[in-house]
Scaffold this motif. Structure first.
Motif, PDB file in Angstrom:
ATOM      1  N   ARG A 217       0.833  -1.201   0.000  1.00  0.00           N
ATOM      2  CA  ARG A 217       0.000   0.000   0.000  1.00  0.00           C
ATOM      3  C   ARG A 217       0.868   1.251   0.000  1.00  0.00           C
ATOM      4  NH1 ARG A 217      -2.333   3.190   4.115  1.00  0.00           N
ATOM      5  NH2 ARG A 217      -1.248   1.914   5.676  1.00  0.00           N
ATOM      6  N   SER A 218       0.511   2.262  -0.812  1.00  0.00           N
ATOM      7  CA  SER A 218       1.222   3.540  -0.778  1.00  0.00           C
ATOM      8  C   SER A 218       0.757   4.333   0.441  1.00  0.00           C
ATOM      9  CB  SER A 218       0.996   4.326  -2.064  1.00  0.00           C
ATOM     10  OG  SER A 218      -0.384   4.616  -2.248  1.00  0.00           O
ATOM     11  N   LEU A 219       1.675   5.089   1.011  1.00  0.00           N
ATOM     12  CA  LEU A 219       1.419   5.734   2.299  1.00  0.00           C
ATOM     13  C   LEU A 219       1.385   7.252   2.185  1.00  0.00           C
ATOM     14  CD1 LEU A 219       3.858   3.536   4.438  1.00  0.00           C
ATOM     15  CD2 LEU A 219       1.394   3.206   4.100  1.00  0.00           C
ATOM     16  N   GLY A 220       0.650   7.870   3.080  1.00  0.00           N
ATOM     17  CA  GLY A 220       0.518   9.319   3.102  1.00  0.00           C
ATOM     18  C   GLY A 220       1.564   9.989   3.974  1.00  0.00           C
ATOM     19  N   PRO A 221       1.413  11.296   4.220  1.00  0.00           N
ATOM     20  CA  PRO A 221       2.393  12.044   5.007  1.00  0.00           C
ATOM     21  C   PRO A 221       2.634  11.440   6.390  1.00  0.00           C
ATOM     22  CG  PRO A 221       0.842  13.530   3.949  1.00  0.00           C
ATOM     23  CD  PRO A 221       0.317  12.151   3.737  1.00  0.00           C
ATOM     24  N   TYR A 222       3.898  11.462   6.818  1.00  0.00           N
ATOM     25  CA  TYR A 222       4.355  11.034   8.136  1.00  0.00           C
ATOM     26  C   TYR A 222       4.237   9.525   8.380  1.00  0.00           C
ATOM     27  CZ  TYR A 222       4.235  16.043   8.973  1.00  0.00           C
ATOM     28  OH  TYR A 222       4.439  17.399   8.875  1.00  0.00           O
ATOM     29  N   GLU A 223       3.848   8.769   7.357  1.00  0.00           N
ATOM     30  CA  GLU A 223       3.816   7.312   7.495  1.00  0.00           C
ATOM     31  C   GLU A 223       5.126   6.742   6.952  1.00  0.00           C
ATOM     32  OE1 GLU A 223      -0.310   5.323   7.050  1.00  0.00           O
ATOM     33  OE2 GLU A 223      -0.240   6.840   5.469  1.00  0.00           O
ATOM     34  N   ILE A 224       5.794   5.931   7.759  1.00  0.00           N
ATOM     35  CA  ILE A 224       7.102   5.405   7.391  1.00  0.00           C
ATOM     36  C   ILE A 224       6.966   4.145   6.544  1.00  0.00           C
ATOM     37  CG2 ILE A 224       9.253   4.411   8.281  1.00  0.00           C
ATOM     38  CD1 ILE A 224       8.884   6.174  10.760  1.00  0.00           C
ATOM     39  N   GLY A 225       7.676   4.138   5.421  1.00  0.00           N
ATOM     40  CA  GLY A 225       7.677   2.978   4.534  1.00  0.00           C
ATOM     41  C   GLY A 225       8.902   2.996   3.638  1.00  0.00           C
ATOM     42  N   GLU A 226       8.948   2.077   2.684  1.00  0.00           N
ATOM     43  CA  GLU A 226      10.082   1.990   1.770  1.00  0.00           C
ATOM     44  C   GLU A 226       9.917   2.999   0.645  1.00  0.00           C
ATOM     45  OE1 GLU A 226      12.521  -1.301  -0.937  1.00  0.00           O
ATOM     46  OE2 GLU A 226      10.465  -1.727  -0.285  1.00  0.00           O
ATOM     47  N   LEU A 227      10.978   3.756   0.383  1.00  0.00           N
ATOM     48  CA  LEU A 227      10.952   4.719  -0.710  1.00  0.00           C
ATOM     49  C   LEU A 227      11.110   3.994  -2.047  1.00  0.00           C
ATOM     50  CD1 LEU A 227      11.439   6.571   1.750  1.00  0.00           C
ATOM     51  CD2 LEU A 227      12.937   7.956   0.304  1.00  0.00           C
ATOM     52  N   CYS A 228      10.161   4.236  -2.957  1.00  0.00           N
ATOM     53  CA  CYS A 228      10.183   3.602  -4.284  1.00  0.00           C
ATOM     54  C   CYS A 228      10.077   4.697  -5.349  1.00  0.00           C
ATOM     55  CB  CYS A 228       9.026   2.622  -4.429  1.00  0.00           C
ATOM     56  SG  CYS A 228       9.060   1.249  -3.240  1.00  0.00           S
ATOM     57  N   PHE A 229      10.777   4.494  -6.472  1.00  0.00           N
ATOM     58  CA  PHE A 229      10.864   5.551  -7.478  1.00  0.00           C
ATOM     59  C   PHE A 229      10.592   5.041  -8.887  1.00  0.00           C
ATOM     60  CE2 PHE A 229      13.219   7.172  -3.926  1.00  0.00           C
ATOM     61  CZ  PHE A 229      12.976   8.541  -3.940  1.00  0.00           C
ATOM     62  N   LYS A 230      10.051   5.948  -9.704  1.00  0.00           N
ATOM     63  CA  LYS A 230       9.908   5.741 -11.141  1.00  0.00           C
ATOM     64  C   LYS A 230      10.438   6.970 -11.863  1.00  0.00           C
ATOM     65  CE  LYS A 230       6.089   2.543 -12.143  1.00  0.00           C
ATOM     66  NZ  LYS A 230       4.742   2.411 -12.759  1.00  0.00           N
ATOM     67  N   GLY A 231      10.927   6.742 -13.079  1.00  0.00           N
ATOM     68  CA  GLY A 231      11.383   7.873 -13.870  1.00  0.00           C
ATOM     69  C   GLY A 231      12.612   7.530 -14.691  1.00  0.00           C
ATOM     70  N   PRO A 232      13.080   8.479 -15.490  1.00  0.00           N
ATOM     71  CA  PRO A 232      14.133   8.199 -16.469  1.00  0.00           C
ATOM     72  C   PRO A 232      15.535   8.035 -15.906  1.00  0.00           C
ATOM     73  CG  PRO A 232      13.475  10.505 -16.581  1.00  0.00           C
ATOM     74  CD  PRO A 232      12.512   9.838 -15.664  1.00  0.00           C
ATOM     75  N   THR A 233      15.729   8.173 -14.593  1.00  0.00           N
ATOM     76  CA  THR A 233      17.058   7.886 -14.044  1.00  0.00           C
ATOM     77  C   THR A 233      17.132   6.510 -13.378  1.00  0.00           C
ATOM     78  OG1 THR A 233      16.690   8.885 -11.857  1.00  0.00           O
ATOM     79  CG2 THR A 233      17.498  10.342 -13.624  1.00  0.00           C
ATOM     80  N   VAL A 234      16.036   5.778 -13.376  1.00  0.00           N
ATOM     81  CA  VAL A 234      16.043   4.431 -12.780  1.00  0.00           C
ATOM     82  C   VAL A 234      16.827   3.477 -13.678  1.00  0.00           C
ATOM     83  CG1 VAL A 234      14.608   2.434 -12.184  1.00  0.00           C
ATOM     84  CG2 VAL A 234      13.908   4.737 -11.490  1.00  0.00           C
ATOM     85  N   MET A 235      17.687   2.692 -13.090  1.00  0.00           N
ATOM     86  CA  MET A 235      18.583   1.796 -13.823  1.00  0.00           C
ATOM     87  C   MET A 235      17.845   0.862 -14.775  1.00  0.00           C
ATOM     88  SD  MET A 235      19.564  -1.240 -11.130  1.00  0.00           S
ATOM     89  CE  MET A 235      18.275  -2.289 -10.380  1.00  0.00           C
ATOM     90  N   LYS A 236      18.596   0.373 -15.743  1.00  0.00           N
ATOM     91  CA  LYS A 236      18.063  -0.643 -16.648  1.00  0.00           C
ATOM     92  C   LYS A 236      17.929  -1.978 -15.929  1.00  0.00           C
ATOM     93  CE  LYS A 236      18.917  -2.764 -21.175  1.00  0.00           C
ATOM     94  NZ  LYS A 236      19.791  -2.760 -22.384  1.00  0.00           N
ATOM     95  N   GLY A 237      18.824  -2.249 -15.004  1.00  0.00           N
ATOM     96  CA  GLY A 237      18.809  -3.491 -14.245  1.00  0.00           C
ATOM     97  C   GLY A 237      20.213  -3.847 -13.816  1.00  0.00           C
ATOM     98  N   TYR A 238      20.365  -5.042 -13.253  1.00  0.00           N
ATOM     99  CA  TYR A 238      21.676  -5.530 -12.846  1.00  0.00           C
ATOM    100  C   TYR A 238      22.293  -6.357 -13.970  1.00  0.00           C
ATOM    101  CZ  TYR A 238      20.488  -4.079  -8.102  1.00  0.00           C
ATOM    102  OH  TYR A 238      20.137  -3.341  -6.999  1.00  0.00           O
ATOM    103  N   TYR A 239      23.559  -6.109 -14.230  1.00  0.00           N
ATOM    104  CA  TYR A 239      24.265  -6.739 -15.348  1.00  0.00           C
ATOM    105  C   TYR A 239      24.300  -8.258 -15.184  1.00  0.00           C
ATOM    106  CZ  TYR A 239      27.854  -7.061 -19.006  1.00  0.00           C
ATOM    107  OH  TYR A 239      28.551  -7.338 -20.152  1.00  0.00           O
TER     108      TYR A 239
END
Length: 547
Positions: A377-399
């Motif tokens: 579940r995505s969390l709102g303000p002040y709720e602690i969770g794992e930071l997850c990202f999307k966008g053009p700087t995210v790696m292609k993957g592990y070699y």
């Protein structure tokens, strides 16, 4: 697990659209715009200077020589070197030719270096004369490593060739210039520019594949008005083989800033160089931020030239940030959060905003959600969770590691950082802890499992568990809980020395060793590190007496 995107935080609207050019094409245009005598970098140790003309001429010649040698966009090459003026000639030659560059930590032990080379299998190794003998030794064991090119001397070293001689031997008197050289023009979204090493919880490094678009986007982010420095003399102390030092050097070149390069930290030399070269932007990790905030030696030097400090690699306490800003009378102090898998910065502080302890807001072009690691579940303000990202700087993957790549993303494509944090009502982010078990010492990742494996190979050790001991200066110090075999005795110092002889400096057990009767484990035998962290409180008085 059901994922949702009810709470997604986006970075500010981009200042300019994403570019489809390759990294070589982007830098080719930048270099053509710069005056030939523009100073890109100066060596603080000897005053020697690298100009645009020197960098672009030498890197184009080397790029063409690599092509003549048979290197293609699928060819991996590596570089092992301390910071020096020659470092970026192979880097840009790789960028221009389209090969895949693998920067390697010069502090790796032979075992660590061998493992990383076996992952990436480079055809050519560029190295400084300081580490040449190590590469010659490993070349005998690795058939894929065909050529060792020494970047910083023309002296003959048996089994190697100098960079200048390599170019001469391949070019046969022919020359290319920035005006007639054609940089690599492949698919920037898919073509890998760099493979950077990132430790895993197993202790074995993984190769992070970063594409041309990943890094071009990082360059464009650096030019966003809220992040772009108005000051143009930048400290270049962070190792160029590390993503922090590499990408900030590239962005400095991109933005026509002068980098004052150092290859090691020595207190007085560090301070004197900032003073003498009038460094206006200091980029560093928390230990050096603490040094600048608290060390009395700082008062002996005129650091009024420093306008901005950029701190990343680990969280810096708000208290230290306030001290540093006041002591140096800074115009701005930036904290940022990022990871190699995200091409470094993912959140950053706006230069016009001051929020001590925060690592800023989501950077332009990117999106973030704080995710409950148990439910998705995505969390709102002040709720602690794992930071997850999307966008053009995210790696292609592990070699060459599809399984690790799969495990690093949610089912709906978000990069899982393994870091726990939250954001406030104004969308400023704060890092709390790590979901991963990695220890962060001075910005370097240390895998507990690797140290545990070394400890249990000692003939007197039965089992061991390693965690991070919180430390204001270094972030965390590796500390071990050790169970000895029945009837065996060994001192803490002896066991620390045993480990120190087998690992890189950052992996030493600086936090100490605590001898215990047992290590807490779950039914499947996995070490319960949370329980070990609780045990630290029981030994608090003992630890304080040692540190």
């Amino acid at each position: 697990m059901k994922e949702d995107n009810d709470f997604v935080i986006s970075g500010p609207t981009p200042y300019e659209p994403l570019c489809e050019d390759t990294l070589g094409q982007v830098f080719g245009k930048i270099f053509m715009e710069n005056a030939p005598d523009h100073k890109i970098m100066v060596n603080a140790h000897n005053g020697k200077v690298l100009t645009t003309q020197k960098l672009v001429d030498d890197s184009c010649q080397l790029a063409q020589a690599l092509r003549v040698h048979g290197c293609s966009p699928q060819t991996t090459i590596c570089i092992g070197s301390e910071n020096n003026l020659e470092f970026f000639i192979p880097i840009f030659a790789s960028i221009f030719s389209g090969t895949i560059m693998v920067p390697l930590n010069v502090n790796y032990t032979d075992q660590e270096l061998k493992h990383t080379l076996n992952i990436t299998k480079p055809k050519i190794a560029f190295c400084s004369k300081r580490v040449t003998q190590r590469y010659l030794k490993l070349k005998k064991e690795m058939s894929f490593l065909e050529t060792i090119i020494v970047i910083d001397t023309d002296d003959v070293i048996e089994g190697t060739i100098s960079m200048n001689e390599f170019v001469r031997s391949k070019m046969n008197g022919r020359t290319v210039t920035p005006h007639n050289f054609l940089p690599f023009d492949g698919d920037s979204m898919d073509s890998v520019a760099f493979v950077l090493c990132s430790s895993g919880t197993t202790g074995l490094p993984k190769g992070v594949m970063l594409t041309h678009q990943n890094i071009v986007t990082r360059l464009l982010q650096s030019r966003y008005p809220a992040y772009l420095s108005n000051h143009d003399v930048v400290l270049g102390l962070m190792p160029f083989f590390h993503s922090y030092g590499l990408f900030f050097a590239l962005t400095s070149i991109f933005n026509r800033h002068l980098t004052v390069m150092m290859d090691r930290f020595e207190e007085d030399f560090f301070l004197k160089s900032i003073q003498d070269y009038k460094v206006s932007v200091v980029r560093l990790a928390p230990p050096l931020a603490i040094f600048l905030a608290k060390n009395p030696k700082v008062n002996k030097y005129d650091l009024s030239c420093v306008a901005e400090v950029f701190c990343a690699g680990a969280p810096l306490s708000g208290k230290t940030e306030v001290q540093l800003k006041k002591r140096l009378n800074l115009k701005a102090i930036f904290q940022a959060y990022g990871c190699t898998e995200g091409t470094l910065a993912l959140t950053i502080m706006n230069k016009d905003v001051y929020r001590p302890g925060s690592c800023g807001k989501v950077i332009t072009y990117m999106q973030c959600k704080v995710r409950d690691p148990e439910t998705g579940r995505s969390l709102g303000p002040y709720e602690i969770g794992e930071l997850c990202f999307k966008g053009p700087t995210v790696m292609k993957g592990y070699y060459m590691n599809p399984q690790a790549t799969k495990e690093s993303f949610t089912s709906d494509g978000w990069l899982r950082t393994g870091d726990l944090g939250y954001y406030d009502d104004e969308q400023f982010f704060y890092i709390v802890d790590r979901l991963k078990e990695l220890i962060k010492y001075n910005g370097y990742q240390v895998a507990p499992a690797e140290l545990e494996a070394i400890l249990v190979h000692h003939p007197k050790v039965f089992e061991a568990g390693v965690i991070g001991l919180p430390d204001e200066v270094a972030g965390e110090l590796p500390i071990a809980f050790v169970v000895l075999k029945e009837g065996q005795k060994i001192s803490e110092k002896e066991l620390q020395a045993y480990v120190a002889n087998k690992v890189s400096s950052q992996k030493k057990l600086r936090g100490g060793i605590i001898f215990v009767p047992s290590i807490p484990k779950n039914p499947s035998g996995k070490i319960l590190r949370k329980e070990l962290k609780k045990k630290l409180h029981e030994y608090k008085k003992v630890l304080q007496s040692k540190l």
